[in-house]
Design an enzyme around this catalytic site. Structure first.
Site, PDB file in Angstrom:
ATOM      1  N   GLN A 150       1.042  -1.071  -0.007  1.00  0.00           N
ATOM      2  CA  GLN A 150      -0.116  -0.197  -0.030  1.00  0.00           C
ATOM      3  C   GLN A 150       0.884   1.225   0.028  1.00  0.00           C
ATOM      4  O   GLN A 150       1.691   1.302   0.751  1.00  0.00           O
ATOM      5  CB  GLN A 150      -0.926   0.115   1.141  1.00  0.00           C
ATOM      6  CG  GLN A 150      -1.867   1.104   1.042  1.00  0.00           C
ATOM      7  CD  GLN A 150      -2.643   1.285   2.596  1.00  0.00           C
ATOM      8  OE1 GLN A 150      -2.225   1.405   3.528  1.00  0.00           O
ATOM      9  NE2 GLN A 150      -4.050   0.983   2.489  1.00  0.00           N
ATOM     10  N   TYR A 187      -6.082  10.630   4.114  1.00  0.00           N
ATOM     11  CA  TYR A 187      -4.787  10.807   3.937  1.00  0.00           C
ATOM     12  C   TYR A 187      -4.538  11.826   2.720  1.00  0.00           C
ATOM     13  O   TYR A 187      -5.469  12.376   2.458  1.00  0.00           O
ATOM     14  CB  TYR A 187      -3.975   9.564   3.515  1.00  0.00           C
ATOM     15  CG  TYR A 187      -3.816   8.601   4.592  1.00  0.00           C
ATOM     16  CD1 TYR A 187      -4.701   8.475   5.699  1.00  0.00           C
ATOM     17  CD2 TYR A 187      -2.669   7.895   4.695  1.00  0.00           C
ATOM     18  CE1 TYR A 187      -4.646   7.512   6.874  1.00  0.00           C
ATOM     19  CE2 TYR A 187      -2.393   6.920   5.657  1.00  0.00           C
ATOM     20  CZ  TYR A 187      -3.167   6.870   6.839  1.00  0.00           C
ATOM     21  OH  TYR A 187      -3.241   5.949   7.926  1.00  0.00           O
ATOM     22  N   ALA A 247      -9.955  -7.762   7.366  1.00  0.00           N
ATOM     23  CA  ALA A 247      -8.917  -7.315   8.221  1.00  0.00           C
ATOM     24  C   ALA A 247      -8.982  -7.996   9.859  1.00  0.00           C
ATOM     25  O   ALA A 247      -8.335  -8.797  10.012  1.00  0.00           O
ATOM     26  CB  ALA A 247      -9.042  -5.953   8.265  1.00  0.00           C
ATOM     27  N   ARG A 248     -10.061  -7.311  10.385  1.00  0.00           N
ATOM     28  CA  ARG A 248     -10.100  -7.731  11.773  1.00  0.00           C
ATOM     29  C   ARG A 248     -10.390  -9.396  12.080  1.00  0.00           C
ATOM     30  O   ARG A 248      -9.913  -9.979  12.843  1.00  0.00           O
ATOM     31  CB  ARG A 248     -11.165  -7.095  12.455  1.00  0.00           C
ATOM     32  CG  ARG A 248     -10.782  -5.603  12.694  1.00  0.00           C
ATOM     33  CD  ARG A 248     -12.244  -4.895  13.339  1.00  0.00           C
ATOM     34  NE  ARG A 248     -13.255  -4.682  11.954  1.00  0.00           N
ATOM     35  CZ  ARG A 248     -14.345  -3.872  12.030  1.00  0.00           C
ATOM     36  NH1 ARG A 248     -14.735  -3.606  13.326  1.00  0.00           N
ATOM     37  NH2 ARG A 248     -15.034  -3.977  11.007  1.00  0.00           N
TER      38      ARG A 248
END
Length: 403
Positions: A109, A178, A353-354
Site C-alpha cells: 500500500q 490521507y 482485516a479484523r
C-alpha cells in the site's frame, strides 16, 4: 454490459475461486486488507512483520497487503513507518519471497499520510491541501505545487521500488483523508488553484498519482486504489462526487481495481470499522497529556456505529452499477455467505482485516467447512494495538516491549 449484469447472466464465482487481477493470477478472491502492523520500529522490515503476513498467507488468503508504505519521509504516519527507499528493499524482498512460498500474492500500500501524519514524530511539517489544524501533527503546511510534483513522482518511484522488491501489486491510498483523500474533500481542500475548487480540480492530484504509477509499472504489477465512498464527515466527500471520481479513474485506464472504503482517520475513524469504540484502550496506549485528552474528548472523536455483516454493501452497490472495472468489497466480510453475496452482486474480490487478526487461517477453514463462522466480536480493541504490535487482544498477549 456492466459487471453486475454479467454476473446475473452466469453463475457467480465463489470467493475461493482463482481470479485475475491485472497481470496477477491469484489463487482466490480474498485479500488481507491493509492494516497498520506496528512491527517496523526502525522503519524497516522485521522478522515480526514477515511472520505477521505469513500467518494469513499460510492461512489461505489470495493476497496480503503490506501497510502502510510511505512514499516520502514526511508522509509517514510516524517515523517508525516504512518509507520506500533503497535501504528498505532487502527486507521487503525477504518478505515477498516468504509470502510467495505459501502460494499467496502480496501487495504494497503506497501513500502519503498528509494531515494524518505525525509531524512531531517525523520531525517535518505535516502536509494538507490547505493550512489547518490536525490532531496528529498540529498546524499543517499547505501543499505547494512543488510538493505536488514531488509527491506524484515519489509515488511512481515507490511503485518501481515495490516492483524491484518482488511485489505483485500496489494499492494507492486515496482514502481516509490521507493526503490524496484530503485533496478530494471539499471540507479539507479550500484551494483556489487547479488542484481545488471544482471536483475535477480536487480529483486532479489522485488522477496524476495513478497515471504516474501506471506509466512506471503498468503491466508489471497490478495497480489498485483504495477510494473513499464517503468521508463520514459533514461537508466531506459524499457518494455523488466519489462516483464521479471513480468514473474518471476508470476512464483514465490507470487502475486494475478499486477498493471501496469510507471514513476519516483525521476526523471520524470509527466510521469505517463499526462496532464498539475502544476509547479507554486508545487512551491507555498513550501517556501524559495525550492520554488525558483522549479520555476527555475520546467519545466525541471515536464514535460508535452499529456493526452488521457487509455494512458497506449498500453504498458499494452504487459503484458496481456505475462501473465495469473490478471492485473489491470490504466491511463485514467474515464468512462464506458474505463472500457469496459479494460475488453474486458483481464484486470480483473481497477484503478482510479484523477477522484475520483473530483467525489468520480463517480462509482455509472456510474452504474446509462452508459453515465456519468468524470468532471476531468486533470489539475493535485491536485498533489501539497499532502503536505497539497489531493483534487481537483476545487471543494474542502483548509483546514484552508493551508490557
Amino acid at each position: 454490459m456492466s459487471a453486475a449484469t454479467t454476473s446475473a447472466a452466469a453463475p457467480a464465482p465463489g470467493g475461493v475461486a482463482p481470479a485475475l487481477l491485472g497481470p496477477v493470477r491469484g489463487r482466490n478472491r480474498v485479500m488481507k486488507s491493509a492494516t497498520v502492523e506496528g512491527r517496523t520500529p526502525k522503519g524497516l522490515v522485521t522478522d515480526e512483520l514477515i511472520d505477521y503476513h505469513l500467518a494469513p498467507a499460510s492461512g489461505g488468503v489470495g493476497l496480503t497487503t503490506v501497510a502502510y508504505c510511505a512514499v516520502a519521509p514526511e508522509g509517514r504516519t510516524d517515523r517508525h513507518q516504512i518509507h520506500l527507499r533503497p535501504e528498505a528493499l532487502p527486507g521487503l524482498r525477504r518478505l515477498t519471497e516468504a509470502v510467495h512460498a505459501t502460494g499467496a500474492a502480496v501487495s504494497a500500500q503506497l501513500g502519503h499520510a498528509g494531515p494524518v501524519a505525525n509531524g512531531a514524530s517525523n520531525r517535518a511539517p505535516s502536509l494538507a491541501p490547505t493550512r489547518r489544524f490536525s490532531p496528529f501533527g498540529g498546524v499543517t503546511k499547505a501543499t505547494t505545487r512543488a510538493d505536488i510534483e514531488r509527491i506524484v513522482a515519489a509515488h511512481a518511484q515507490a511503485a518501481r521500488y515495490a516492483a524491484d522488491a518482488g511485489f505483485d501489486a500496489v494499492e494507492l491510498h486515496f482514502g481516509h483523508n490521507y493526503l490524496a483523500s484530503a485533496f478530494l474533500s471539499p471540507k479539507l481542500n479550500r484551494r483556489t488553484d487547479g488542484y481545488g475548487g471544482t471536483l475535477e480540480g480536487r480529483a486532479r492530484f489522485a488522477r496524476e498519482i495513478a497515471g504516474a504509477v501506471r506509466a512506471e509499472v503498468g503491466g508489471q504489477l497490478a495497480v489498485l486504489a483504495k477510494l473513499n465512498m464517503d468521508d463520514g464527515v459533514p461537508g466531506g466527500l459524499w457518494l455523488d462526487e466519489s462516483l464521479r471520481v471513480a468514473r474518471w479513474l476508470e476512464e483514465d485506464g490507470t487502475l486494475d481495481a478499486l477498493v471501496l472504503t469510507c471514513g476519516s482517520s483525521l476526523l471520524n475513524p470509527m466510521y469505517l470499522f463499526r462496532g464498539e469504540a475502544p476509547v479507554r484502550e486508545f487512551a491507555d496506549a498513550f501517556h501524559g497529556v495525550t492520554r488525558a485528552g483522549l479520555k476527555l474528548v475520546g467519545p466525541r472523536f471515536l464514535k460508535a456505529y452499529p456493526y452488521q455483516p457487509l455494512y458497506l454493501l449498500d453504498y458499494a452497490r452504487q459503484f458496481r452499477a456505475a462501473l465495469t472495472m473490478p471492485l473489491v468489497l470490504l466491511g463485514g466480510v467474515t464468512d462464506k455467505a458474505g463472500m457469496d453475496t459479494a460475488m453474486a452482486e458483481g464484486f470480483q474480490f473481497v477484503a478482510m482485516a479484523r477477522a484475520l487478526l483473530r483467525e489468520p487461517d480463517l480462509v482455509n477453514r472456510l474452504q474446509a467447512d462452508a459453515t465456519t463462522r468468524s470468532l471476531c466480536v468486533h470489539c475493535n480493541k485491536c485498533m489501539p494495538t497499532i502503536y505497539s504490535s497489531s493483534r487481537c487482544v483476545l487471543v494474542t498477549p502483548a509483546p514484552d516491549r508493551e508490557r
